[in-house]
Motif scaffolding. Structure first.
Motif, PDB file in Angstrom:
ATOM      1  N   GLU A  71       0.818  -1.024   0.107  1.00  0.00           N
ATOM      2  CA  GLU A  71       0.002   0.026  -0.027  1.00  0.00           C
ATOM      3  C   GLU A  71       0.738   1.426   0.133  1.00  0.00           C
ATOM      4  O   GLU A  71       0.576   2.169  -0.767  1.00  0.00           O
ATOM      5  N   GLN A  83       2.398   1.664  -3.382  1.00  0.00           N
ATOM      6  CA  GLN A  83       1.351   2.393  -4.203  1.00  0.00           C
ATOM      7  C   GLN A  83       1.165   3.967  -3.863  1.00  0.00           C
ATOM      8  O   GLN A  83       1.173   4.736  -5.126  1.00  0.00           O
ATOM      9  N   LEU A  84       0.943   4.109  -2.745  1.00  0.00           N
ATOM     10  CA  LEU A  84       0.904   5.714  -2.384  1.00  0.00           C
ATOM     11  C   LEU A  84       2.085   6.509  -2.815  1.00  0.00           C
ATOM     12  O   LEU A  84       1.789   7.799  -3.416  1.00  0.00           O
ATOM     13  N   ARG A 102       4.136   5.719  -5.329  1.00  0.00           N
ATOM     14  CA  ARG A 102       4.108   5.809  -6.709  1.00  0.00           C
ATOM     15  C   ARG A 102       3.120   6.621  -7.291  1.00  0.00           C
ATOM     16  O   ARG A 102       3.379   7.556  -8.257  1.00  0.00           O
ATOM     17  N   GLU A 103       1.975   6.936  -6.431  1.00  0.00           N
ATOM     18  CA  GLU A 103       0.925   8.037  -6.901  1.00  0.00           C
ATOM     19  C   GLU A 103       1.405   9.431  -6.590  1.00  0.00           C
ATOM     20  O   GLU A 103       1.212  10.484  -7.212  1.00  0.00           O
ATOM     21  N   SER A 104       2.025   9.402  -5.322  1.00  0.00           N
ATOM     22  CA  SER A 104       2.778  10.921  -5.100  1.00  0.00           C
ATOM     23  C   SER A 104       3.927  11.454  -5.997  1.00  0.00           C
ATOM     24  O   SER A 104       3.972  12.559  -6.186  1.00  0.00           O
ATOM     25  N   CYS A 105       4.370  10.349  -6.658  1.00  0.00           N
ATOM     26  CA  CYS A 105       5.635  10.924  -7.538  1.00  0.00           C
ATOM     27  C   CYS A 105       4.974  10.755  -8.921  1.00  0.00           C
ATOM     28  O   CYS A 105       6.010  10.928 -10.008  1.00  0.00           O
ATOM     29  N   ASP A 106       3.918  11.171  -9.413  1.00  0.00           N
ATOM     30  CA  ASP A 106       3.426  11.442 -10.520  1.00  0.00           C
ATOM     31  C   ASP A 106       3.990  13.230 -10.571  1.00  0.00           C
ATOM     32  O   ASP A 106       3.280  13.988 -10.164  1.00  0.00           O
ATOM     33  N   THR A 159       4.280  15.113 -12.979  1.00  0.00           N
ATOM     34  CA  THR A 159       3.978  15.889 -14.412  1.00  0.00           C
ATOM     35  C   THR A 159       3.829  17.389 -14.123  1.00  0.00           C
ATOM     36  O   THR A 159       3.703  18.109 -14.918  1.00  0.00           O
ATOM     37  N   TYR A 188      10.477   5.477   0.362  1.00  0.00           N
ATOM     38  CA  TYR A 188       9.189   5.395   1.129  1.00  0.00           C
ATOM     39  C   TYR A 188       9.601   4.718   2.149  1.00  0.00           C
ATOM     40  O   TYR A 188      10.393   3.710   2.301  1.00  0.00           O
ATOM     41  N   CYS A 239      10.791  11.810  -4.320  1.00  0.00           N
ATOM     42  CA  CYS A 239      10.576  11.467  -5.697  1.00  0.00           C
ATOM     43  C   CYS A 239      11.848  12.129  -6.348  1.00  0.00           C
ATOM     44  O   CYS A 239      12.027  13.364  -6.487  1.00  0.00           O
TER      45      CYS A 239
END
Length: 131
Positions: free
Chosen positions: A67, A70-71, A73-77, A79, A99, A115
């Motif tokens: 978990e 995954q969090l 990965r989402e935080s490291c968008d 763009t 993390y 990130c």
């Protein structure tokens, strides 16, 4: 020569002293304990694009490594926070992140996601990728 030395000055920083935007020389991976911070105008191996907390509630239980990953990965968008003009100069830009990977780290208050942008080829970056 003195001015040039100042611009290339390397400052070693522990991972938990990084706040985001730092350019890193000799990047050994997102989970390193220490990083050599250099001026972004000099060639460098990676840049810490962002650092953020997953939780600041001490009583929150560790959600598990899957978990948390995954969090992270989402935080490291990244763009929305990178300088696209500079980023498009590199066709191999990737993001690596760290993390809290264990219940023990979480219990000690380590809740940050870090990130890093770097090149998959191992090539160097030059300039500040943070917009």
């Amino acid at each position: 020569p003195l001015r040039r030395q100042r611009q290339m000055c390397i400052r070693d920083r522990a991972w938990d002293e990084l706040r985001g935007g730092e350019c890193i020389s000799g990047f050994e991976g997102a989970f390193a304990e220490e990083f050599s911070v250099v001026a972004c105008q000099t060639p460098h191996d990676a840049q810490l694009i962002s650092a953020e907390l997953l939780s600041n509630r001490a009583e929150e239980p560790y959600p598990g490594v899957d978990e948390v990953a995954q969090l992270a990965r989402e935080s490291c968008d990244v763009t929305d926070v990178i300088d696209y003009n500079l980023a498009t100069q590199f066709d191999d830009l990737i993001v690596d992140f760290s993390y809290p990977a264990s219940d023990e780290q979480w219990a000690q208050g380590e809740r940050g996601v870090y990130c890093f942008a770097l090149r998959s080829s191992g090539g160097t970056l030059q300039g500040d990728l943070v917009d």
